[in-house]
Design a protein around this motif. Structure first.
Motif, PDB file in Angstrom:
ATOM      1  N   CYS A  73     -17.615  10.111  -9.155  1.00  0.00           N
ATOM      2  CA  CYS A  73     -17.125  10.535 -10.471  1.00  0.00           C
ATOM      3  C   CYS A  73     -16.573  11.955 -10.391  1.00  0.00           C
ATOM      4  N   ARG A  75     -12.687  14.359 -11.898  1.00  0.00           N
ATOM      5  CA  ARG A  75     -11.562  14.313 -12.842  1.00  0.00           C
ATOM      6  C   ARG A  75     -10.567  13.225 -12.463  1.00  0.00           C
ATOM      7  N   THR A  78     -12.619   8.666 -13.364  1.00  0.00           N
ATOM      8  CA  THR A  78     -13.131   9.001 -14.688  1.00  0.00           C
ATOM      9  C   THR A  78     -14.231   8.047 -15.144  1.00  0.00           C
ATOM     10  N   TYR A 110     -20.035  16.445 -13.274  1.00  0.00           N
ATOM     11  CA  TYR A 110     -19.929  15.063 -13.751  1.00  0.00           C
ATOM     12  C   TYR A 110     -21.234  14.269 -13.622  1.00  0.00           C
TER      13      TYR A 110
END
Length: 296
Positions: A73, A75, A78, A110
């Motif tokens: 995970c 950017r 997603t 994340y």
């Protein structure tokens, strides 16, 4: 004079043929590259197969396990895309769900997001996980860590969502009075993997399924019973380019992707859901695996 003209025409034709071959080569590989960036990285496939297990209790015949791994995970990978993998797995109505590591690509940002997404997974006999090398912030076999406590944060976040993280331990999975062992070990590169601790005191007549992020963990079993090892880590090389194959080292190719037999252990290497720093997959689609146990 005529011979000179004919020679010139032949030479020009050969030049055109060479230019045509180069144009086709460039066009073909540009199309492959565009497909590898735009299409395949998030084109999930469902792989379903039966695996025969010795001494499998009759109550576990047809037992269904969903495996997801290597979420990374970030950017680029997603929570929205990962939710598609969650839905695909959930639609198969598995009895048990296992997650085999690399929940984040790097850092803390994340951790809670991936845990919340995977927390939507539910199965009658539970959702279990082991950590991967990225969860330990380890990028190679040297075991050097950038974020020393990242693995603790990942484990706590998953457990907050009801996902049991197995860390060098084994638990019984029961159907009525019948049982199989479910073992989970730390990642091999983390230098925390302890097979002796994980498998200590187990009944040798009871089948054992092991979760281990790195499939090469099988090389360290040293005769301990493990009927099926579920792993990830390799991403299947993430690329299987025509004429070149997978960009994996010689030892890693031993367990690139799919089902392998290593001594007495069957090893399934899942290609993973996410991808690394480079958004690119070619010939190695991301997957959700559905494994059905059958008696041998």
């Amino acid at each position: 004079m005529i011979n000179n003209v004919v020679g010139w025409l032949r030479a020009e034709r050969q030049k055109e043929q060479r230019r045509g071959r180069w144009a086709r080569w460039i066009g073909r590989n540009w199309a492959r590259f565009s497909y590898g960036v735009q299409v395949e990285p998030t084109w999930l496939e469902l792989n379903q197969f039966d695996i025969a297990i010795a001494d499998l209790p009759p109550a576990f015949a047809g037992f269904r396990i969903a495996q997801l791994t290597d979420f990374h995970c970030s950017r680029h990978v997603t929570p929205g895309y990962l939710a598609e993998a969650v839905c695909l797995a959930q639609r198969q109505n598995p009895d048990l769900i296992v997650l085999t590591g690399d929940f984040v690509h790097k850092g803390y940002r994340y951790v809670d997001r991936v845990a919340a997404t995977l927390g939507q997974l539910k199965a009658p006999l539970g959702v279990y996980a082991v950590l991967g090398n990225h969860d330990f912030s380890v990028r190679n076999a040297l075991g050097l860590r950038r974020y020393r406590h990242l693995h603790r944060k990942v484990a706590r976040a998953l457990e907050t969502q009801g996902i049991r993280v197995l860390r060098n331990e084994t638990i019984p999975i029961r159907r009525g009075s019948a049982r199989v062992h479910l073992a989970g070990v730390e990642d091999l590169w983390s230098r925390c993997c302890d097979l002796e601790q994980a498998l200590a005191g187990l009944c040798p007549s009871v089948p054992c399924i092991m979760l281990a992020h790195n499939p090469r963990t099988a090389e360290h079993l040293q005769g301990r019973r493990c009927d099926l090892m579920l792993s990830g880590h390799t991403h299947g090389g993430q690329v299987n380019w025509p004429g070149l194959g997978r960009p994996l080292g010689r030892k890693a190719r031993r367990f690139a992707a799919g089902l392998y037999q290593f001594s007495q252990t069957q090893v399934y290497v899942n290609k993973g859901v996410g991808f690394g720093s480079l958004r690119f997959r070619f010939g190695v689609r991301p997957e959700v695996a559905m494994i059905t146990l059958q008696p041998k």
